[in-house]
Design a protein around this motif. Structure first.
Motif, mmCIF file in Angstrom:
data_model
loop_
_atom_site.group_PDB
_atom_site.id
_atom_site.type_symbol
_atom_site.label_atom_id
_atom_site.label_comp_id
_atom_site.label_asym_id
_atom_site.label_seq_id
_atom_site.Cartn_x
_atom_site.Cartn_y
_atom_site.Cartn_z
ATOM 1 N N HIS A 35 -3.771 -11.360 -9.560
ATOM 2 C CA HIS A 35 -3.078 -12.318 -8.705
ATOM 3 C C HIS A 35 -2.095 -11.541 -7.840
ATOM 4 N N SER A 36 -2.161 -11.774 -6.523
ATOM 5 C CA SER A 36 -1.335 -10.960 -5.625
ATOM 6 C C SER A 36 0.154 -11.263 -5.792
ATOM 7 N N GLY A 37 0.492 -12.439 -6.317
ATOM 8 C CA GLY A 37 1.902 -12.729 -6.571
ATOM 9 C C GLY A 37 2.433 -11.859 -7.696
ATOM 10 N N VAL A 38 1.651 -11.717 -8.718
ATOM 11 C CA VAL A 38 2.095 -10.983 -9.904
ATOM 12 C C VAL A 38 1.979 -9.474 -9.703
ATOM 13 N N PHE A 39 0.935 -9.026 -9.001
ATOM 14 C CA PHE A 39 0.677 -7.591 -8.929
ATOM 15 C C PHE A 39 0.900 -6.959 -7.552
ATOM 16 N N GLY A 40 1.158 -7.793 -6.535
ATOM 17 C CA GLY A 40 1.379 -7.220 -5.200
ATOM 18 C C GLY A 40 2.573 -6.265 -5.204
ATOM 19 N N ARG A 41 2.351 -5.051 -4.745
ATOM 20 C CA ARG A 41 3.328 -3.953 -4.676
ATOM 21 C C ARG A 41 3.671 -3.365 -6.050
ATOM 22 N N THR A 42 2.795 -3.556 -7.014
ATOM 23 C CA THR A 42 3.016 -2.865 -8.293
ATOM 24 C C THR A 42 1.863 -1.912 -8.611
ATOM 25 N N VAL A 43 0.676 -2.183 -8.040
ATOM 26 C CA VAL A 43 -0.488 -1.352 -8.369
ATOM 27 C C VAL A 43 -1.203 -0.894 -7.103
ATOM 28 N N HIS A 44 -2.012 0.141 -7.247
ATOM 29 C CA HIS A 44 -2.908 0.581 -6.181
ATOM 30 C C HIS A 44 -4.011 -0.463 -6.030
ATOM 31 N N GLU A 45 -4.066 -1.126 -4.887
ATOM 32 C CA GLU A 45 -5.060 -2.169 -4.680
ATOM 33 C C GLU A 45 -6.335 -1.561 -4.096
#
Ligand SMILES: [Zn+2]
Ligand SMILES: [Zn+2]
Ligand SMILES: [Zn+2]
Ligand SMILES: [Zn+2]
Lengths: 476, 476
Positions: B228-238
């Motif tokens: 989910h981009s809310g939870v993981f946006g800017r935390t992992v390499h997408e």
């Protein structure tokens, strides 16, 4: 002002009965997103309404009108408004929750029947809605039950707002909140929502922020129809070439947003705020376990947590109109729409960010010198929300948490959105607290959703204690 | 040695009968790509076999075995091998064509029933297969009919190879060609294939080149599941961020291939070759009309034509695994596969180009510093083909075209592929001529496919005249 010891003892003593009631709630498959299950959502509204009345709450079920789903006009399930206590000397707390659930069927990969609450020996109470959001809603009923049975007055006045459409866009709810602002919700001093999760599996949390969103579709078109790459390759401007080039200019591998001005709108964390993130009980191993891969953007815990909680993020979701199937189709798609979105944090708003994106895309597209046509659509947007975590509402929750869990709670912000939070904060103009009951691994929208027995029981104690601490804060 | 004047007169006199025979052929819905129509393809093989025998051809229908389609094992439709004339003093010409067709139904947007040949007053003969490839195949039958009826010996020996699986990958054909190299195809001096189109609607063409292909899938994966981009946006390499970045480095807006070395493999056209493109009867307006948009890469006709015919091209087709539906899903896809392909021209081969792409992608991916995983798959490949257009086979076709159409033919190369061309050229080690009957706007694989009456009738004269000019060339 701690909660009465008798209350806490009662919760322990009644825990099997409480779990049995949760089991009844889970057995009603109140899936709001599937028209076939709409009668179950209505049944769930009626069931919860009866539970509230049985513990002394004055209720009304509110007809929210109709909506269209899958081309059919359907009645929205009735929301439940409740009230207990009218003592003007006490604070009034508005409690929000939802009684609808996400779809689930055993064939999705559940180990057990999703609508049969299964008690695992490790303490997990497994079933759809156990954690999202029937467990927390019944936590409030548990609290009320002791007060009702022992005829103990509540330390605060309570107002309830429970809906059955949260998993499907909370249709009809915003209008209800606005309509009841000076009616049912009059005099509300603060709001408590228990519908999110701890950051991890160990540490209770209070949540004071949610990110907003702008969701774009970047359309590039040129040919009159899909073309064959053999015939047209290297003769025409291909929309995919333009789109991929533009999408590559939006975000870098470090997660930095390349749209000028967007990252700059957010000031750096000061020492006090940075300390909040350093204190959070979370590790890079946690984020990588949750993501299912060793792909954290940084080995610095605070960097990763701030990336999720207090920085905007830009994700590229996909492309509509391009070749997406298996195999090797040699197509030049005629019209492609790149989907991307930016999660927003204060002071960003959709109104302030959208023009930056538009100006940048237009300028980059002009640089391409393409003869194709570009159009940027805003599909969806929502503002971010951050509450004052030094407010007495948070202070009450903090003291209550320490009393029940013997731990300082993590003070978190969520990377995603719960739109009703902003509606309450702005319409009622008061502090909103997100007070999660479940853990970070509950799997709210996944298979094998669960609520741990200890979270349900200690969480019930927490909700009750929180009310006493709100009352205590009122005296300050 | 022009064709006999009686032959040309006969073709005019019999034109209604020839069109009536084309009508019979079109009425058999020989769709090779749909298992339900397989009996129709077999019926078409039998029908054509009878037509050939009726005009004096010795034939055999060849069982090509079975194949699997939609999970079912099906018998391949029998190919037809034919032979007429065994005079060792004459040249032997191998004729290839196919009697299967693309799918078609009125609901696709046809103005008429696709399997009823409809004669429009403007001269169009509208129906599926009219131009691709039943018209050209019956053009040969028309030629044979006069020789058979008048007992006039043919000026060359003819060998025929007609198949019913061309529109579905020519299954079984390569093996047949190899098997019959020293059997049925022994002594073949040249090949003539009438299964492509004029460059425009005005000028007959001879085609001497086809591009090859390498088709890649560039896979990037990282998370264990969609996030989910809310939870993981800017935390992992997408994975999408990496993929879009890599795909943006493959081709520029001018159509130049950015993979080092790929464009460099192809030498610039010399004056003589460039003159070929300048002479072609084609305009930027033609390419833009065909593409359905004013999107030509250049206003220079030769640049655009060389881009299609003698240069490699790289097209980005789409992404498998990303969000491709309508709406605004906030997903971080866990595994995405970018599809792109390069059309090849001599001296490029899949074996020489693939390593350049692999080396470049690996080096660019390393530069990203991503923790995701990259894998490059080669899905499909085919070598390019260019014939010697100064060969007597082309000279014969050129003289024949000028005799019938009173015009110099365009000397063209096709941007796409007809794999059997390369099979014949390499297996039989002889010159292959592509001699199109239809026009550039026939819509071979589209709705309202047509063959113009004049192309069918004059095209029949052309095929016959070509045989006489081959015989004349043999005397040179
Ligand atoms: Zn929820
Ligand atoms: Zn939910
Ligand atoms: Zn064909
Ligand atoms: Zn075809």
């Amino acid at each position: 002002m701690p909660a009465p010891a008798e209350f806490l003892k009662y919760v322990d003593a009644q825990s099997d009965a409480f779990i049995s009631r949760l089991s009844d709630a889970v057995s009603i498959a109140s899936i709001s997103g599937d028209p076939a299950y709409r009668p179950k959502v209505v049944e769930m509204s009626n069931w919860l309404n009866a539970q509230l009345q049985a513990v002394g709450v004055t209720t009304k079920q509110v007809d929210l009108g109709t909506h269209v789903m899958d081309g059919k006009t359907l009645n929205l399930p009735p929301a439940i408004l409740g009230r207990i206590g009218e003592d003007k000397s006490k604070k009034t707390v508005l409690i929000y929750g939802h009684f609808d659930v996400q779809p689930a069927s055993k064939s999705d990969g559940w180990d057990t029947e999703p609508f049969v609450l299964t008690k695992h020996e490790d303490g997990r109470l497994i079933g759809r809605g156990s954690s999202d959001d029937k467990g927390p809603v019944l936590g409030w009923v548990n609290v009320l039950q002791w007060h009702h049975e022992t005829q103990t007055p509540l330390p605060v006045n309570l107002v309830f707002c429970f809906e059955g459409m949260e998993e499907n866009g909370s249709e009809g709810l915003d209008a209800l909140v606005v309509k009841e602002r000076d009616g049912w919700f009059k005099g509300v001093d603060c709001v408590c929502i228990s519908d999110n999760y701890w950051l991890n599996t160990r540490t209770p949390a209070l949540t004071y922020g949610l990110r907003g969103l702008v969701y774009f579709k970047l359309n590039i078109s040129g040919p009159g129809r899909d073309l064959h790459s053999g015939v047209f390759g290297r003769t025409v401007h291909e929309p995919m070439t333009d789109l991929i080039s533009l999408m590559s200019r939006l975000v870098d591998q470090g997660g930095n947003i390349l749209v000028p001005g967007v990252d700059d709108m957010v000031s750096a964390a000061d020492t006090e705020e940075r300390a909040l993130y350093e204190k959070l009980d979370y590790s890079i191993a946690d984020v990588e376990a949750a993501a299912g891969g060793k792909i954290a953007l940084s080995q610095e815990k605070t960097t990763v947590l701030m990336g999720r909680m207090r920085l905007p993020s830009l994700s590229l979701h996909g492309i509509e109109g391009a070749f997406a199937g298996p195999g090797a189709k040699t197509v030049i798609p005629a019209k492609v729409g790149g989907k991307f979105s930016i999660r927003l944090v204060p002071p960003q708003t959709p109104d302030s960010v959208e023009p930056l994106v538009r100006t940048y895309i237009e300028s980059e597209f002009a640089k391409l010198g393409s003869k194709n046509t570009m159009e940027l659509e805003l599909l969806h947007s929502g503002r971010p929300w951050v509450a004052d975590w030094k407010h007495w509402n948070y202070e009450a929750a903090k003291i209550a948490t320490e009393a029940i869990y013997k731990q300082k709670p993590d003070l978190t912000r969520e990377g995603g959105s719960i739109p009703v939070t902003l509606t309450f904060a702005e319409t009622l103009n008061c502090n909103v607290l997100l007070l999660p009951m479940g853990r970070g691994d509950d799997g709210a929208h996944s298979t094998n959703e669960k609520l741990d027995r200890s979270n349900f029981i200690e969480g019930t104690k927490l909700l009750g204690t929180y009310l006493y601490e709100v009352a205590a804060q009122a005296g300050n």
